[in-house]
Design an enzyme around this catalytic site. Structure first.
Site, PDB file in Angstrom:
ATOM      1  N   GLN A  89       0.707  -1.298  -0.143  1.00 46.74           N
ATOM      2  CA  GLN A  89       0.003  -0.074  -0.160  1.00 46.74           C
ATOM      3  C   GLN A  89       0.742   1.369  -0.108  1.00 46.74           C
ATOM      4  OE1 GLN A  89      -3.028   0.522  -0.441  1.00 46.74           O
ATOM      5  NE2 GLN A  89      -3.543  -1.661  -0.536  1.00 46.74           N
ATOM      6  N   SER A  90       1.771   1.265  -0.266  1.00 46.63           N
ATOM      7  CA  SER A  90       2.903   2.207  -0.613  1.00 46.63           C
ATOM      8  C   SER A  90       2.392   3.485  -1.418  1.00 46.63           C
ATOM      9  CB  SER A  90       4.001   1.837  -1.179  1.00 46.63           C
ATOM     10  OG  SER A  90       5.117   3.107  -1.566  1.00 46.63           O
ATOM     11  N   ASN A  91       2.564   4.701  -0.601  1.00 47.19           N
ATOM     12  CA  ASN A  91       2.100   5.869  -1.465  1.00 47.19           C
ATOM     13  C   ASN A  91       3.175   6.429  -2.669  1.00 47.19           C
ATOM     14  OD1 ASN A  91      -0.170   6.553   0.229  1.00 47.19           O
ATOM     15  ND2 ASN A  91       1.404   6.730   1.858  1.00 47.19           N
TER      16      ASN A  91
END
Length: 344
Positions: A89-91
């Site tokens: 879920q890395s921005n």
């Protein structure tokens, strides 16, 4: 905190920043939101929120401002691939993919096969939407294999984590100039500033404040457990390089950085009770959307400090909202299952 003598004027610092290549990505300036209902709920202080979640591109966030500086060399020098690898879920992976789409480059995301990689939603859904080549892996060395394959194919690979590293901090020296101008326009002199502290946003804000001689307690809240003393020393090392790049007569030590790892809970990406409370409280008092991994934990720390009496009602605190809201959708069950007002 006593005022220090400025080492450079705001105008001169802006001129020094203009020497660096820069892309035009973000919707700037981002708003500065007053939060009277939240302040009232907590019994003060006055709380202002710098809306870096509204930088515009691909759901915004602090990485948009950072990438204006840090990815400019990749565009200028004709790289073929923008790559990033982190949690599913890395921005930063999301914005790496978005920037590649914007400039017609190949995007490669090497994410961890973790608790939030299934089902595909949040930031991971956006990675796919932007056309990234997505790899979910169990071991870190698998990223090196992907990079090796790309290079063997003759492609120039720009890693948005490591390439342009110090330029990401440079971007938030510029971000501090923007924030300080907004505060002066309102005749507000804040006493403290909270920010989720990885490295660059925190460092840039501290360097900007010191350069202008602004007496401001900058409180960094790490999203991961850490050795706070060691982390502060690492931040100081980055700050010294940034000061050198900007020709600023400044030297930093670990004592110049306040960085807390105690609010991270059991680990990176693990929801805490304080983060959950912060997400719900911000939404229900100010319609302000936080994420559970970064801003939720930093906001939760600010709430804790206010309740402990570290800030008086007559003081003013600025919270820098660094974004990350798409990840909220991957945590829906964890947030709502412990929410007593959830419809059953």
């Amino acid at each position: 905190m006593a005022a220090a003598k400025p080492v450079v004027s705001a105008e001169a610092l802006k001129t020094r920043l203009e020497r660096f290549s820069r892309l035009s990505l973000a919707d700037l300036p981002t708003p500065l939101l007053d939060c009277p209902r939240l302040s009232g709920k907590l019994g003060g202080p006055r709380i202002l929120v710098k809306r870096e979640d509204l930088t515009g591109m691909a759901f915004g966030g602090n990485k948009v401002r950072e990438f204006e500086y840090s990815v400019a060399p990749a565009i200028r020098e004709g790289y073929d691939v923008l790559l990033h690898g982190a949690a599913s879920q890395s921005n930063q992976s999301r914005l790496t993919a978005a920037l590649a789409a914007r400039y017609g480059l190949k995007a490669v995301m090497v994410g961890r096969r973790d608790a939030h990689s299934r089902p595909v939603n949040g930031n991971l859904l956006l990675d796919h939407l932007f056309g990234a080549e997505v790899h979910l892996v169990d071991r870190a060395e698998e990223k090196d294999r992907v990079i090796g394959r790309l290079k063997a194919e003759g492609q120039r690979v720009y890693n948005t984590s490591t390439d342009g590293y110090y330029l990401r901090s440079i971007s938030y020296v510029d971000g501090f100039l923007e924030l300080w101008a907004q505060l002066r326009d309102r005749d507000v002199r804040p006493d403290g500033l909270y920010v989720c502290s990885g490295v660059h946003t925190h460092v840039g804000l501290v360097v900007g404040a010191r350069a202008l001689g602004v007496p401001l307690r900058v409180v960094g809240i790490s999203p991961s457990p850490q050795d706070d003393e060691k982390d502060a020393a690492n931040l100081a090392g980055v700050a010294n390089t940034v000061a050198e790049m900007l020709a600023l007569d400044l030297t930093f030590t670990g004592d110049d950085f306040e960085s807390h790892g105690a609010f991270a809970g059991d680990g990176y990406g693990v929801l805490t009770d304080a983060s959950r409370e912060a997400v719900l409280l911000a939404a229900r008092t100010e319609a302000l959307i936080l994420d559970p991994v970064y801003t939720g934990k930093a906001f939760g720390a600010m709430i804790r400090h206010i309740r402990e009496g570290q800030w008086r009602p007559e003081q003013t605190v600025v919270f820098v909202h660094t974004g990350g809201t798409p990840a909220l959708f991957a945590y829906a069950e964890e947030i709502l299952d412990s929410n007593p007002s959830r419809p059953r």
